[in-house]
Design a protein around this motif. Sequence first.
Motif, short mmCIF file in Angstrom:
data_model
loop_
_atom_site.label_atom_id
_atom_site.label_comp_id
_atom_site.label_asym_id
_atom_site.label_seq_id
_atom_site.Cartn_x
_atom_site.Cartn_y
_atom_site.Cartn_z
N MET A 262 0.83 -1.56 0.44
CA MET A 262 -0.20 0.13 0.09
C MET A 262 0.65 1.26 -0.17
SD MET A 262 -3.26 -0.71 2.07
CE MET A 262 -2.06 -0.94 4.08
N ARG A 265 -0.86 4.20 -1.46
CA ARG A 265 -2.20 3.60 -2.00
C ARG A 265 -3.10 5.20 -1.88
NH1 ARG A 265 -5.42 0.69 3.50
NH2 ARG A 265 -7.59 1.98 3.06
N ARG A 269 -7.63 1.72 -6.81
CA ARG A 269 -6.94 -0.14 -5.85
C ARG A 269 -6.15 -0.47 -6.91
NH1 ARG A 269 -8.26 -4.48 -1.30
NH2 ARG A 269 -6.66 -5.62 -1.17
N TRP A 406 -10.33 0.63 0.91
CA TRP A 406 -9.08 0.98 -0.03
C TRP A 406 -9.30 2.09 -0.35
CZ3 TRP A 406 -4.82 -1.74 -1.41
CH2 TRP A 406 -3.53 -0.59 -1.76
#
Length: 546
Positions: A262, A265, A269, A406
């Motif tokens: 991630m 992130r 996603r 996410w």
Amino acid sequence: MTPTSSEPRRWWQTRWFVLAAALVATVPLLWPTIPPLVDLPGHMGRYRVQLAIATYPELAGWYDFHWQLIGNLGIDLLVIPLAKLVGLELAVKLIVLCIPALTVAGLLGIAREVHGRIPATALFALPLAYSYPFQFGFVNFALSMGIALNLFALWLRLARTGHLRLRAALFVPLSCLLWVCHTFGWGVLGVLGFSAEMFRQHDLRKDGRSGHWLESWLRAGLNCLPLAPPLVLMALWRSGEHVTGQTLDWFDWNKKYWWVSMILRDRWRVFDVVSAGLLFLILFMGWRDKRLEYSRSLGLSALFLLAVFILLPRVVFGSAYADMRLAPFMVAVAVIAVRPRPWLPARSIARFAALGLAFYGVRLAATTWSYALYAASYDRVLTALDHLPVHARVVSFVGRHCYDDWAYTRLEHIPALLLERKLAYTNDQWSMAGAQLLTTRYTAADGYAHDPSQIVTDLYCRGEWWRPVRMALADFPRDAFDYVWMLNPPPYEPGMVSGLTPVWRSGRDVLFRVDDRTQPKRITSADYGVFPRGLYPRRKGVSSAR
């Protein structure tokens, strides 16, 4: 092997490119009034308290705020003079704007010092200026890391030019100031400085002036003593009578895997994971592709950071996500350690640079669009403030799932803007003595005085302190609050808000005025019964609770 000074600089190796790359890094933050970073509105509420608590007695009745020397004061200190000039919100925005620019400049500065010229592959590391810890709003941490990267470049430059005494004199105060900004940045600077110095000492053996590895370690330790004075500050901080906070959750491999996946992130996603995968492809190519190689010195620094990442627990002194914060910078240092081999044709090297620049541009464009969408949601929900009086007492409930979405709303701490703009009481401030300067003292709020009481869910989430929305609506002390602000709430029965009058509504979000202070029947976790494991949502990743 580094290029000679007679070789012409390519476009990505010029000072103008470094300046442009740093300035372009600020573009995603230019449009939003409030940078849409998860925790940042909560910090802005604290900044308002520190600036206004002496003027407004209502704030002093709700919050304790005492200045003390802790390793987490970066923006807290910077907003004091800047807010007097431009106001608090613009002051915060200007400081936050500097963080990605500092990160980009620091990465390119380190690459230049280590390789002699900025390698084309270093451009792939630049999107990490918007890494997940920054998106999460760890702003003091992110500021300290941007500064630490630039200080490490200075550390390398002074060693390269032989100004070791000057370096020692400069880094005693600089390391202390960095520690005050945030402890983590100072710690990372120490790791990077020691690894680079150890390698430099080892290389001195080639001139017959040094010994084996053990002597290199000892000499490196001695030369890094200018970075050590903050250890005294750390000891004084942690020995405070009211300092709280545990260190726990060691070697959770599942979480560490997620932190690494991630590192970029944000919202989409697949796009974010593929982008992170491209960085790992560069690292793999540096190991296996004959066209690329690793700098031994910077590669060693990346390995040191990897060791620290493995050893770090998730929670240090009560501050969560310690290992997660390091992950993107560990990867960034590893990426800028990769360089094209000297014999590679200029056209091939330029192709790497073009691809790296394109990657940087695409990530910046996506982040700019993502931030514009988040800013629109902020602007929409903040119209509720027009319906609130100054000094209102507001309990907020922000919905989320038990699992980790996410791309979630980033509204978890938007209620703190009530405190920042309306000097209202909000229940989303962190309250941990010694970790920050502010703690809550509004005892009438009972269990709804501070974070994470603002987070509500549809079900009872095992292992979390969040309340189901039905429990929160029935349980909060109505005598203690004037308004209830529901943001992205899970479904609840209309009867749960009896006695509450809506004064603003936007979609599912609603602001209620508390007209009937009769306390409903309280609901506890026992009212939910014992659910079979299968009825709980499958955890996708990790919790984002502080």
